[in-house]
Design a protein around this motif. Structure first.
Motif, PDB file in Angstrom:
ATOM      1  N   GLN A 167      18.863 -27.333  -2.570  1.00  0.00           N
ATOM      2  CA  GLN A 167      20.077 -28.031  -3.014  1.00  0.00           C
ATOM      3  C   GLN A 167      19.747 -29.365  -3.655  1.00  0.00           C
ATOM      4  OE1 GLN A 167      22.809 -28.376   0.244  1.00  0.00           O
ATOM      5  NE2 GLN A 167      22.919 -26.166   0.578  1.00  0.00           N
ATOM      6  N   ALA A 168      18.822 -30.108  -3.027  1.00  0.00           N
ATOM      7  CA  ALA A 168      18.435 -31.404  -3.591  1.00  0.00           C
ATOM      8  C   ALA A 168      17.814 -31.225  -4.970  1.00  0.00           C
ATOM      9  CB  ALA A 168      17.456 -32.111  -2.649  1.00  0.00           C
ATOM     10  N   GLY A 169      16.934 -30.211  -5.118  1.00  0.00           N
ATOM     11  CA  GLY A 169      16.327 -29.951  -6.424  1.00  0.00           C
ATOM     12  C   GLY A 169      17.356 -29.575  -7.467  1.00  0.00           C
ATOM     13  N   ASP A 170      18.339 -28.736  -7.079  1.00  0.00           N
ATOM     14  CA  ASP A 170      19.404 -28.351  -8.017  1.00  0.00           C
ATOM     15  C   ASP A 170      20.214 -29.565  -8.455  1.00  0.00           C
ATOM     16  OD1 ASP A 170      18.543 -25.763  -7.751  1.00  0.00           O
ATOM     17  OD2 ASP A 170      20.132 -25.168  -6.340  1.00  0.00           O
ATOM     18  N   GLU A 171      20.562 -30.429  -7.495  1.00  0.00           N
ATOM     19  CA  GLU A 171      21.355 -31.617  -7.829  1.00  0.00           C
ATOM     20  C   GLU A 171      20.589 -32.555  -8.754  1.00  0.00           C
ATOM     21  OE1 GLU A 171      24.503 -32.297  -7.184  1.00  0.00           O
ATOM     22  OE2 GLU A 171      24.670 -30.323  -6.246  1.00  0.00           O
ATOM     23  N   VAL A 172      19.298 -32.713  -8.503  1.00  0.00           N
ATOM     24  CA  VAL A 172      18.478 -33.582  -9.365  1.00  0.00           C
ATOM     25  C   VAL A 172      18.452 -33.033 -10.787  1.00  0.00           C
ATOM     26  CG1 VAL A 172      16.104 -34.343  -9.814  1.00  0.00           C
ATOM     27  CG2 VAL A 172      17.065 -34.523  -7.510  1.00  0.00           C
ATOM     28  N   GLU A 173      18.311 -31.716 -10.920  1.00  0.00           N
ATOM     29  CA  GLU A 173      18.308 -31.109 -12.259  1.00  0.00           C
ATOM     30  C   GLU A 173      19.656 -31.287 -12.959  1.00  0.00           C
ATOM     31  OE1 GLU A 173      17.148 -27.058 -12.037  1.00  0.00           O
ATOM     32  OE2 GLU A 173      15.114 -27.503 -11.316  1.00  0.00           O
ATOM     33  N   ILE A 174      20.755 -31.130 -12.193  1.00  0.00           N
ATOM     34  CA  ILE A 174      22.094 -31.298 -12.784  1.00  0.00           C
ATOM     35  C   ILE A 174      22.285 -32.727 -13.282  1.00  0.00           C
ATOM     36  CG2 ILE A 174      24.559 -31.364 -12.213  1.00  0.00           C
ATOM     37  CD1 ILE A 174      23.993 -28.965 -10.328  1.00  0.00           C
ATOM     38  N   VAL A 175      21.890 -33.698 -12.437  1.00  0.00           N
ATOM     39  CA  VAL A 175      22.036 -35.111 -12.833  1.00  0.00           C
ATOM     40  C   VAL A 175      21.165 -35.411 -14.044  1.00  0.00           C
ATOM     41  CG1 VAL A 175      21.589 -37.485 -12.096  1.00  0.00           C
ATOM     42  CG2 VAL A 175      22.718 -35.897 -10.539  1.00  0.00           C
ATOM     43  N   ALA A 176      19.934 -34.880 -14.052  1.00  0.00           N
ATOM     44  CA  ALA A 176      19.043 -35.129 -15.186  1.00  0.00           C
ATOM     45  C   ALA A 176      19.613 -34.531 -16.471  1.00  0.00           C
ATOM     46  CB  ALA A 176      17.660 -34.544 -14.893  1.00  0.00           C
ATOM     47  N   SER A 220      20.788 -36.597 -19.789  1.00  0.00           N
ATOM     48  CA  SER A 220      20.206 -36.259 -21.092  1.00  0.00           C
ATOM     49  C   SER A 220      21.307 -35.986 -22.118  1.00  0.00           C
ATOM     50  CB  SER A 220      19.302 -35.043 -20.935  1.00  0.00           C
ATOM     51  OG  SER A 220      18.792 -34.650 -22.166  1.00  0.00           O
ATOM     52  N   ARG A 221      22.354 -35.282 -21.682  1.00  0.00           N
ATOM     53  CA  ARG A 221      23.468 -34.982 -22.596  1.00  0.00           C
ATOM     54  C   ARG A 221      24.202 -36.257 -22.997  1.00  0.00           C
ATOM     55  NH1 ARG A 221      26.444 -31.411 -24.946  1.00  0.00           N
ATOM     56  NH2 ARG A 221      28.722 -31.442 -24.888  1.00  0.00           N
ATOM     57  N   ARG A 250      22.985 -39.233 -23.177  1.00  0.00           N
ATOM     58  CA  ARG A 250      22.164 -39.992 -24.121  1.00  0.00           C
ATOM     59  C   ARG A 250      22.221 -39.369 -25.520  1.00  0.00           C
ATOM     60  NH1 ARG A 250      18.030 -39.782 -19.923  1.00  0.00           N
ATOM     61  NH2 ARG A 250      18.192 -41.668 -18.648  1.00  0.00           N
ATOM     62  N   SER A 251      22.307 -38.025 -25.572  1.00  0.00           N
ATOM     63  CA  SER A 251      22.286 -37.367 -26.877  1.00  0.00           C
ATOM     64  C   SER A 251      23.586 -37.583 -27.660  1.00  0.00           C
ATOM     65  CB  SER A 251      22.016 -35.870 -26.714  1.00  0.00           C
ATOM     66  OG  SER A 251      23.103 -35.248 -26.030  1.00  0.00           O
ATOM     67  N   ILE A 252      24.713 -37.714 -26.932  1.00  0.00           N
ATOM     68  CA  ILE A 252      25.989 -37.857 -27.645  1.00  0.00           C
ATOM     69  C   ILE A 252      26.420 -39.317 -27.766  1.00  0.00           C
ATOM     70  CG2 ILE A 252      26.782 -35.580 -26.899  1.00  0.00           C
ATOM     71  CD1 ILE A 252      28.530 -36.917 -24.830  1.00  0.00           C
ATOM     72  N   ALA A 253      25.702 -40.214 -27.092  1.00  0.00           N
ATOM     73  CA  ALA A 253      26.068 -41.625 -27.179  1.00  0.00           C
ATOM     74  C   ALA A 253      25.738 -42.151 -28.564  1.00  0.00           C
ATOM     75  CB  ALA A 253      25.304 -42.437 -26.110  1.00  0.00           C
ATOM     76  N   PRO A 254      26.628 -43.004 -29.141  1.00  0.00           N
ATOM     77  CA  PRO A 254      26.340 -43.565 -30.480  1.00  0.00           C
ATOM     78  C   PRO A 254      25.147 -44.485 -30.433  1.00  0.00           C
ATOM     79  CG  PRO A 254      28.263 -44.624 -29.521  1.00  0.00           C
ATOM     80  CD  PRO A 254      27.896 -43.502 -28.593  1.00  0.00           C
ATOM     81  N   HIS A 255      24.233 -44.311 -31.392  1.00  0.00           N
ATOM     82  CA  HIS A 255      23.023 -45.149 -31.428  1.00  0.00           C
ATOM     83  C   HIS A 255      23.343 -46.453 -32.174  1.00  0.00           C
ATOM     84  CE1 HIS A 255      20.472 -41.990 -29.880  1.00  0.00           C
ATOM     85  NE2 HIS A 255      21.094 -41.132 -30.706  1.00  0.00           N
ATOM     86  N   PRO A 256      22.893 -47.579 -31.663  1.00  0.00           N
ATOM     87  CA  PRO A 256      23.138 -48.864 -32.347  1.00  0.00           C
ATOM     88  C   PRO A 256      22.346 -48.917 -33.649  1.00  0.00           C
ATOM     89  CG  PRO A 256      21.651 -49.152 -30.462  1.00  0.00           C
ATOM     90  CD  PRO A 256      22.137 -47.751 -30.392  1.00  0.00           C
TER      91      PRO A 256
END
Length: 201
Positions: free
Chosen positions: A178-187, A191-192, A194-200
């Protein structure tokens, strides 16, 4: 009002006053003692004495943990009796804990009862040994039996610990997954983001 009623009233008043006075004296004395103890405990000498006592107690615990059953069976009868009962109680506590966790304890509780029964008999022999006059040779057979009993109690304790470990292993593995699954979900979520955030610019 009769003389007896006056006497009872007087005794009652004196009793109430005495109880109130004792309670007040207790509270005042406790407060003073606590204050004095705080002052005394802060003193360098007191801290040194308390540290020394703690160190000696910890050293004794470490020695008992490393000592073999043969070493524990040596010494005065009172000490040997205490060490024997500690070994029996440790085994009983571990078996009770394993049983409370639904671990497979099989006949370990019955074995603990047998250990306690034999220990009671050996305890009686050690008490009788204490009555021997000084300089009289002590029988080695009793101390050998103490060592064997402590060894058996440790074996029971180890078996109960293994049963507990086996019982908790599925829970630990599930928690780790469960801990490994949660870490992967948070990661993945980070990542998502960061990818959709507007870059300065």
């Amino acid at each position: 009002m009769s003389l007896l009623a006056h006497a009872l009233e007087f005794v009652l008043i004196v009793g109430v006053v005495a109880v109130l006075g004792a309670a007040a004296a207790y509270l005042v004395a406790r407060r003073l003692l606590r204050r004095r103890w705080r002052t005394l405990r802060a003193h360098v000498a007191t801290r040194g004495v308390l540290s020394g006592v703690s160190y000696l107690a910890a050293g004794g615990e470490r020695w008992r943990a490393r000592a073999t059953p043969e070493e524990l069976s040596r010494g005065t009868a009172a000490r040997v009796r205490r060490r024997m009962w500690v070994a029996i109680e440790d085994a009983e506590d571990t078996v009770r804990h394993a049983d409370s966790r639904d671990a497979p304890v099989a006949e370990l509780p019955a074995l603990c009862r047998s250990l306690r029964s034999v220990a009671a008999e050996i305890d009686h022999l050690l008490r009788l040994e204490r009555r021997l006059p000084r300089g009289h040779e002590r029988p080695d057979a009793v101390r050998t039996q103490v060592a064997e009993l402590i060894h058996a109690a440790r074996d029971v304790q180890v078996a109960a610990l293994r049963a507990c470990s086996d019982a908790t292993e599925p829970q630990v593995r599930s928690l780790v997954r469960q801990a490994g699954d949660e870490v992967e979900i948070v990661a993945a979520a980070l990542s998502r983001m960061r990818s959709i955030a507007p870059h300065p610019r």
